[in-house]
Structure formats: structure tokens, C-alpha cells
Write a protein that holds these residues in place. Sequence first.
Motif, PDB file in Angstrom:
ATOM      1  N   ASN A  17       0.842  -1.185   0.000  1.00 54.42           N
ATOM      2  CA  ASN A  17       0.000   0.000   0.000  1.00 54.42           C
ATOM      3  C   ASN A  17       0.885   1.246   0.000  1.00 54.42           C
ATOM      4  O   ASN A  17       1.620   1.490   0.953  1.00 54.42           O
ATOM      5  CB  ASN A  17      -0.899  -0.018   1.241  1.00 54.42           C
ATOM      6  N   PRO A  18       0.824   2.066  -1.050  1.00 54.24           N
ATOM      7  CA  PRO A  18       1.681   3.253  -1.108  1.00 54.24           C
ATOM      8  C   PRO A  18       1.286   4.325  -0.094  1.00 54.24           C
ATOM      9  O   PRO A  18       2.061   5.263   0.137  1.00 54.24           O
ATOM     10  CB  PRO A  18       1.503   3.754  -2.548  1.00 54.24           C
ATOM     11  N   ALA A  19       0.127   4.201   0.539  1.00 44.27           N
ATOM     12  CA  ALA A  19      -0.302   5.182   1.536  1.00 44.27           C
ATOM     13  C   ALA A  19       0.369   4.960   2.894  1.00 44.27           C
ATOM     14  O   ALA A  19       0.273   5.824   3.771  1.00 44.27           O
ATOM     15  CB  ALA A  19      -1.823   5.143   1.693  1.00 44.27           C
ATOM     16  N   VAL A  56      -0.365  -8.897   5.123  1.00 42.29           N
ATOM     17  CA  VAL A  56      -1.696  -8.278   5.162  1.00 42.29           C
ATOM     18  C   VAL A  56      -1.576  -6.815   5.576  1.00 42.29           C
ATOM     19  O   VAL A  56      -2.178  -5.922   4.968  1.00 42.29           O
ATOM     20  CB  VAL A  56      -2.648  -9.044   6.109  1.00 42.29           C
ATOM     21  N   ALA A  57      -0.771  -6.535   6.597  1.00 36.06           N
ATOM     22  CA  ALA A  57      -0.591  -5.158   7.061  1.00 36.06           C
ATOM     23  C   ALA A  57       0.055  -4.289   5.980  1.00 36.06           C
ATOM     24  O   ALA A  57      -0.254  -3.100   5.876  1.00 36.06           O
ATOM     25  CB  ALA A  57       0.244  -5.142   8.336  1.00 36.06           C
ATOM     26  N   ARG A  88      -1.569  -8.769   0.823  1.00 33.20           N
ATOM     27  CA  ARG A  88      -2.588  -9.824   0.926  1.00 33.20           C
ATOM     28  C   ARG A  88      -3.797  -9.225   1.621  1.00 33.20           C
ATOM     29  O   ARG A  88      -3.732  -8.146   2.176  1.00 33.20           O
ATOM     30  CB  ARG A  88      -2.073 -11.002   1.756  1.00 33.20           C
ATOM     31  N   GLY A  89      -4.883  -9.985   1.631  1.00 30.86           N
ATOM     32  CA  GLY A  89      -6.077  -9.533   2.329  1.00 30.86           C
ATOM     33  C   GLY A  89      -6.881  -8.543   1.510  1.00 30.86           C
ATOM     34  O   GLY A  89      -6.783  -8.493   0.284  1.00 30.86           O
ATOM     35  N   PRO A  97     -10.126  -4.717 -10.245  1.00 29.47           N
ATOM     36  CA  PRO A  97     -10.093  -6.057  -9.635  1.00 29.47           C
ATOM     37  C   PRO A  97      -8.732  -6.372  -9.046  1.00 29.47           C
ATOM     38  O   PRO A  97      -7.713  -5.803  -9.448  1.00 29.47           O
ATOM     39  CB  PRO A  97     -10.408  -6.985 -10.805  1.00 29.47           C
ATOM     40  N   ASP A  98      -8.719  -7.291  -8.124  1.00 27.30           N
ATOM     41  CA  ASP A  98      -7.470  -7.778  -7.541  1.00 27.30           C
ATOM     42  C   ASP A  98      -6.978  -8.919  -8.426  1.00 27.30           C
ATOM     43  O   ASP A  98      -7.540 -10.011  -8.414  1.00 27.30           O
ATOM     44  CB  ASP A  98      -7.719  -8.262  -6.111  1.00 27.30           C
ATOM     45  N   LEU A  99      -5.941  -8.655  -9.189  1.00 26.64           N
ATOM     46  CA  LEU A  99      -5.400  -9.650 -10.115  1.00 26.64           C
ATOM     47  C   LEU A  99      -4.113 -10.257  -9.582  1.00 26.64           C
ATOM     48  O   LEU A  99      -3.292 -10.777 -10.343  1.00 26.64           O
ATOM     49  CB  LEU A  99      -5.178  -9.012 -11.491  1.00 26.64           C
ATOM     50  N   ASN A 100      -3.952 -10.218  -8.270  1.00 25.31           N
ATOM     51  CA  ASN A 100      -2.761 -10.767  -7.638  1.00 25.31           C
ATOM     52  C   ASN A 100      -2.573 -12.224  -8.047  1.00 25.31           C
ATOM     53  O   ASN A 100      -3.503 -13.030  -7.986  1.00 25.31           O
ATOM     54  CB  ASN A 100      -2.892 -10.661  -6.114  1.00 25.31           C
TER      55      ASN A 100
END
Length: 105
Positions: free
Chosen positions: A11-13, A57-58, A62-63, A72-75
Motif C-alpha cells: 500500500n503506497p499510503a 496483510v498489514a 494480501r487480504g 479487480p485484484d489480479l494478484n
Amino acid sequence: MVRGRLWRRSNPALSDNVRAGLVAELMDARRIIGSAGRTGDTEAIAAARTRVHAAKVALGERGPVWWDDGAPDLNRHMARKTPYADWFASLDLSAAHSFSNGSAG
């Protein structure tokens, strides 16, 4: 992207301090997995894997997704099988391949 597969970025934030702390936690847990694997300590491996998952996750890798634009989440999807297929096809991957094999320089 790794070997044609898309991977979710952190997360870049997240602030630099938070990210650094989470990465340190992640790497510490991974070191424990390695050392526990060499000694056969399955309980330590399981506990460290839980720590790896929590750190990822943090970090937002993930998550729940951290973006809010509806994409969409294309992970872990193959890039050539996603809406990014044209972009992926346009990449010059020969330079990256040469570098990863140690032949660039």
C-alpha cells in the motif's frame, strides 16, 4: 510482476516508518522460517508463517485491497490473461532476462 505473473504491491499510503517496521517484521519471520526449517522445528515454522502472513496483510500485499477505484485484484494472475495483456506484450523482457541471468553488464 515476476515471471509474467502480477503481484500486488504494498500500500503506497503507508508511511515510510510503518512500511520499514513491517518489512523488518516480515524479514525477521522469514529468517526464523529458514533457521527453524534447518532444525526441523515445525512449531516455530508455523508461528513464523503466521507472522509472515500478518505482515503481508498489514503491508497490503494480501487480504482486502487497499485501492478504492474498483479495479479487480489480479494478484498472482498471469499478466497475459488479464486486461493488462497488451501492456505485458509490449514489454521488452529480454533485458530483464539477461540481467537476471547475470549476463548483463
